[in-house]
Design a protein around this motif. Structure first.
Motif, PDB file in Angstrom:
ATOM      1  N   ALA A 153      14.038  44.670 -91.340  1.00  0.00           N
ATOM      2  CA  ALA A 153      15.041  44.231 -91.907  1.00  0.00           C
ATOM      3  C   ALA A 153      16.156  45.346 -91.607  1.00  0.00           C
ATOM      4  CB  ALA A 153      15.367  43.688 -93.446  1.00  0.00           C
ATOM      5  N   VAL A 154      15.872  46.564 -92.024  1.00  0.00           N
ATOM      6  CA  VAL A 154      16.898  47.655 -91.862  1.00  0.00           C
ATOM      7  C   VAL A 154      17.090  47.788 -90.411  1.00  0.00           C
ATOM      8  CG1 VAL A 154      17.122  50.167 -92.312  1.00  0.00           C
ATOM      9  CG2 VAL A 154      16.075  48.922 -94.200  1.00  0.00           C
ATOM     10  N   SER A 155      16.157  47.806 -89.673  1.00  0.00           N
ATOM     11  CA  SER A 155      16.443  47.945 -88.210  1.00  0.00           C
ATOM     12  C   SER A 155      17.363  46.809 -87.504  1.00  0.00           C
ATOM     13  CB  SER A 155      15.009  47.832 -87.259  1.00  0.00           C
ATOM     14  OG  SER A 155      14.157  48.867 -87.707  1.00  0.00           O
ATOM     15  N   LEU A 156      17.057  45.858 -87.921  1.00  0.00           N
ATOM     16  CA  LEU A 156      18.147  44.793 -87.610  1.00  0.00           C
ATOM     17  C   LEU A 156      19.629  44.944 -88.068  1.00  0.00           C
ATOM     18  CD1 LEU A 156      15.761  41.691 -88.077  1.00  0.00           C
ATOM     19  CD2 LEU A 156      16.418  42.664 -85.652  1.00  0.00           C
ATOM     20  N   ALA A 157      19.759  45.238 -89.461  1.00  0.00           N
ATOM     21  CA  ALA A 157      20.894  45.399 -89.924  1.00  0.00           C
ATOM     22  C   ALA A 157      21.580  46.649 -89.232  1.00  0.00           C
ATOM     23  CB  ALA A 157      20.661  46.017 -91.451  1.00  0.00           C
ATOM     24  N   LEU A 158      21.114  47.693 -88.617  1.00  0.00           N
ATOM     25  CA  LEU A 158      21.632  48.508 -87.734  1.00  0.00           C
ATOM     26  C   LEU A 158      22.104  48.093 -86.697  1.00  0.00           C
ATOM     27  CD1 LEU A 158      18.930  51.601 -88.156  1.00  0.00           C
ATOM     28  CD2 LEU A 158      20.884  51.304 -89.391  1.00  0.00           C
ATOM     29  N   LEU A 159      21.954  47.092 -86.051  1.00  0.00           N
ATOM     30  CA  LEU A 159      22.579  46.398 -84.908  1.00  0.00           C
ATOM     31  C   LEU A 159      23.801  45.863 -85.334  1.00  0.00           C
ATOM     32  CD1 LEU A 159      19.519  44.640 -83.355  1.00  0.00           C
ATOM     33  CD2 LEU A 159      20.383  46.715 -82.766  1.00  0.00           C
ATOM     34  N   ILE A 160      24.215  45.616 -86.695  1.00  0.00           N
ATOM     35  CA  ILE A 160      25.458  44.843 -86.899  1.00  0.00           C
ATOM     36  C   ILE A 160      26.755  45.670 -86.410  1.00  0.00           C
ATOM     37  CG2 ILE A 160      26.755  44.103 -89.031  1.00  0.00           C
ATOM     38  CD1 ILE A 160      24.139  43.307 -90.173  1.00  0.00           C
ATOM     39  N   PRO A 161      26.605  47.106 -86.862  1.00  0.00           N
ATOM     40  CA  PRO A 161      27.875  47.480 -86.420  1.00  0.00           C
ATOM     41  C   PRO A 161      28.241  47.726 -85.046  1.00  0.00           C
ATOM     42  CG  PRO A 161      26.561  48.935 -88.106  1.00  0.00           C
ATOM     43  CD  PRO A 161      25.618  47.800 -87.649  1.00  0.00           C
ATOM     44  N   PRO A 162      27.325  47.978 -84.038  1.00  0.00           N
ATOM     45  CA  PRO A 162      27.707  47.449 -82.661  1.00  0.00           C
ATOM     46  C   PRO A 162      28.184  46.255 -82.274  1.00  0.00           C
ATOM     47  CG  PRO A 162      25.441  47.986 -82.592  1.00  0.00           C
ATOM     48  CD  PRO A 162      25.964  48.303 -84.191  1.00  0.00           C
ATOM     49  N   ILE A 163      27.549  45.228 -82.725  1.00  0.00           N
ATOM     50  CA  ILE A 163      27.625  44.023 -82.592  1.00  0.00           C
ATOM     51  C   ILE A 163      29.406  43.638 -83.177  1.00  0.00           C
ATOM     52  CG2 ILE A 163      27.434  41.613 -83.178  1.00  0.00           C
ATOM     53  CD1 ILE A 163      24.372  42.182 -83.127  1.00  0.00           C
ATOM     54  N   ALA A 164      29.793  44.067 -84.238  1.00  0.00           N
ATOM     55  CA  ALA A 164      30.706  44.144 -84.712  1.00  0.00           C
ATOM     56  C   ALA A 164      31.905  44.862 -83.897  1.00  0.00           C
ATOM     57  CB  ALA A 164      30.910  44.633 -86.378  1.00  0.00           C
ATOM     58  N   LEU A 165      31.617  45.937 -83.382  1.00  0.00           N
ATOM     59  CA  LEU A 165      32.448  46.643 -82.547  1.00  0.00           C
ATOM     60  C   LEU A 165      32.760  45.832 -81.159  1.00  0.00           C
ATOM     61  CD1 LEU A 165      31.524  50.307 -83.173  1.00  0.00           C
ATOM     62  CD2 LEU A 165      33.427  49.234 -84.138  1.00  0.00           C
ATOM     63  N   LEU A 166      31.554  45.192 -80.732  1.00  0.00           N
ATOM     64  CA  LEU A 166      31.946  44.726 -79.230  1.00  0.00           C
ATOM     65  C   LEU A 166      32.391  43.116 -79.534  1.00  0.00           C
ATOM     66  CD1 LEU A 166      28.493  45.747 -77.593  1.00  0.00           C
ATOM     67  CD2 LEU A 166      30.941  46.614 -77.278  1.00  0.00           C
ATOM     68  N   TRP A 167      32.118  42.580 -80.554  1.00  0.00           N
ATOM     69  CA  TRP A 167      32.367  41.166 -80.412  1.00  0.00           C
ATOM     70  C   TRP A 167      32.864  40.497 -81.951  1.00  0.00           C
ATOM     71  CZ3 TRP A 167      27.220  42.068 -78.571  1.00  0.00           C
ATOM     72  CH2 TRP A 167      27.271  42.082 -77.182  1.00  0.00           C
ATOM     73  N   GLY A 168      33.320  41.686 -82.554  1.00  0.00           N
ATOM     74  CA  GLY A 168      33.815  41.246 -83.935  1.00  0.00           C
ATOM     75  C   GLY A 168      35.197  40.515 -84.030  1.00  0.00           C
ATOM     76  N   GLY A 169      35.899  40.886 -83.148  1.00  0.00           N
ATOM     77  CA  GLY A 169      37.284  40.053 -83.001  1.00  0.00           C
ATOM     78  C   GLY A 169      37.095  38.767 -82.639  1.00  0.00           C
ATOM     79  N   ARG A 170      36.207  38.370 -81.651  1.00  0.00           N
ATOM     80  CA  ARG A 170      35.860  37.014 -80.904  1.00  0.00           C
ATOM     81  C   ARG A 170      35.224  36.057 -82.555  1.00  0.00           C
ATOM     82  NH1 ARG A 170      33.331  37.795 -75.106  1.00  0.00           N
ATOM     83  NH2 ARG A 170      35.417  38.854 -74.202  1.00  0.00           N
ATOM     84  N   ILE A 171      34.292  37.000 -83.148  1.00  0.00           N
ATOM     85  CA  ILE A 171      33.716  36.176 -83.946  1.00  0.00           C
ATOM     86  C   ILE A 171      34.539  35.647 -85.239  1.00  0.00           C
ATOM     87  CG2 ILE A 171      31.812  36.436 -86.025  1.00  0.00           C
ATOM     88  CD1 ILE A 171      30.418  38.245 -84.060  1.00  0.00           C
ATOM     89  N   ILE A 172      35.481  36.751 -85.568  1.00  0.00           N
ATOM     90  CA  ILE A 172      36.606  36.358 -86.661  1.00  0.00           C
ATOM     91  C   ILE A 172      37.428  35.435 -86.167  1.00  0.00           C
ATOM     92  CG2 ILE A 172      38.210  37.462 -87.933  1.00  0.00           C
ATOM     93  CD1 ILE A 172      36.572  40.102 -88.008  1.00  0.00           C
TER      94      ILE A 172
END
Length: 305
Positions: free
Chosen positions: A277-296
Motif C-alpha cells: 500500500a505504501v509503495s502504491l501510495a508513492l506513485l500518487i505524486p508523479p501521477i498527480a504531477l503528470l495528469w493531475g490537471g486532466r483528472i481534476i
C-alpha cells in the motif's frame, strides 16, 4: 364427524363460494380477496422465517442487489421493496423474541450499544423536529416519519442479523449470496451486449454503496481468505476488475461511483500488505504531477459541485 358429513360440508362450502363469486360484483370482493391473500402470504412467510432465521436475510440480500424493484402509486416517489422486506424481518424477529420468548443470542458488546444509541438519537431527533424553530417551516411530517422508520429499521436489522446469524456457515452463505447476485448485476450493467438482460434482471438502479461493498467483499475475500481455491480467487479478482473498469471507463463521469472504489481498494490493500500500500501510495505524486490537471478537469466538468 363421519366422512359423509365432512364431504357434505365441503360440497356446501364449495357451492357457496361459487355462488358468491358469481353473484357478488368483483369490485366488492376485490379488497377482501387481496387482504386475505396478503394475510395468508404473510403468515406463511412469518412461519418460514421463524423456522429458518436466515431465509428472510437471503431473500433480502438477493432482492436488494439483483432485483431492486420499486413500486408506488406515483412515479415521483417510488418505494423500494427492500425497506418493507427488512421491516418484516425485524418485526418477525421481535415477535419471536417478545411473544415466543426466544433467546436473542446477542452479546452486549459496544456494537449493540452503539446501534441502540443510534436508534434512540433518531427518535430524539424526530421529537425535537416537531417543535417550532423561529417560525421556520421544517420538513413535512411524512418525510420525517419516513426518515425515522429508515433509521429504526436499519438499526433493528443489524440487531436481528446479530441474533439470527449465529454460525459462521450462515455468514459465509450470505456473503456468497451477495457476491453471486452482485456479480450478475455488475456484469449486466457493465457490458453493452447485456443491456437487455440487465433491464430484466436489475429492476432499478443501484447506488455507489453497492459498488463499494462489492469491491470491498470480493477484493478482501480474494486477498485475505486463505481457504479459497485459486480459481475462486481469480473469479473474485475478475469481479473487482470489472467494477473498477466500469467506474473508471464506462461511468467515469460519475465521480461518486469510482472515487470511493479507489479508496476501498487502498484500504483493503493496506490491511493485507501495508508495504504494498505504501509503495502504491508513492506513485500518487508523479501521477498527480503528470495528469493531475486532466483528472481534476474531468471531475469538475460533470460534477463541479
Amino acid at each position: 364427524m363421519t366422512d359423509i358429513r365432512k364431504l357434505g360440508l365441503a360440497a356446501l362450502a364449495f357451492a357457496v363460494a361459487i355462488w358468491a363469486g358469481a353473484a357478488v360484483p368483483f369490485h366488492v370482493l376485490q379488497l377482501p380477496l387481496i387482504a386475505t391473500l396478503l394475510a395468508v402470504a404473510g403468515l406463511a412467510a412469518a412461519t418460514l422465517q421463524l423456522r429458518n432465521g436466515i431465509l428472510g436475510l437471503t431473500v433480502l440480500v438477493a432482492s436488494a442487489v439483483m432485483f431492486p424493484m420499486e413500486y408506488g402509486w406515483s412515479g415521483r416517489n417510488p418505494l423500494n421493496v427492500t425497506l418493507p422486506l427488512a421491516a418484516g424481518i425485524v418485526a418477525i424477529w421481535l415477535l419471536g423474541v417478545l411473544v415466543l420468548r426466544r433467546h436473542t443470542g446477542l452479546v452486549l458488546s459496544r456494537d449493540v450499544y452503539a446501534v441502540v444509541i443510534f436508534m434512540a438519537l433518531g427518535v430524539a431527533s424526530f421529537v425535537v423536529g416537531q417543535f417550532p424553530k423561529d417560525g421556520m417551516a421544517g420538513a413535512p411530517l411524512a418525510a420525517q416519519a419516513a426518515g425515522l422508520i429508515l433509521l429504526l429499521v436499519s438499526g433493528g436489522l443489524m440487531l436481528a442479523v446479530g441474533s439470527l446469524v449465529r454460525q459462521l456457515p450462515d455468514l459465509r452463505f450470505l456473503t456468497w449470496v451477495f457476491v453471486g447476485a452482485g456479480s450478475v448485476t455488475c456484469i449486466t450493467q457493465t457490458f453493452p451486449g447485456l443491456d437487455m438482460v440487465g433491464r430484466w434482471v436489475v429492476g432499478g438502479s443501484v447506488g455507489s454503496l453497492f459498488w463499494v461493498w462489492l469491491v470491498a467483499v470480493t477484493l478482501s475475500q480474494s486477498a485475505c481468505n486463505r481457504d479459497l481455491k485459486l480459481l475462486t480467487r481469480l473469479f473474485l479478482l475478475s469481479i473487482t476488475a470489472v467494477v473498477l473498469y466500469r467506474g473508471l471507463f464506462v461511468a467515469r463521469s460519475w465521480s461518486s461511483g469510482w472515487v470511493p472504489l479507489l479508496v476501498t481498494v487502498g484500504i483493503v490493500v493496506f490491511f493485507r500488505s501495508p508495504r504494498v500500500a505504501v509503495s502504491l501510495a508513492l506513485l500518487i505524486p508523479p501521477i498527480a504531477l503528470l495528469w493531475g490537471g486532466r483528472i481534476i478537469q474531468s471531475i469538475s466538468d460533470t460534477e463541479h459541485y
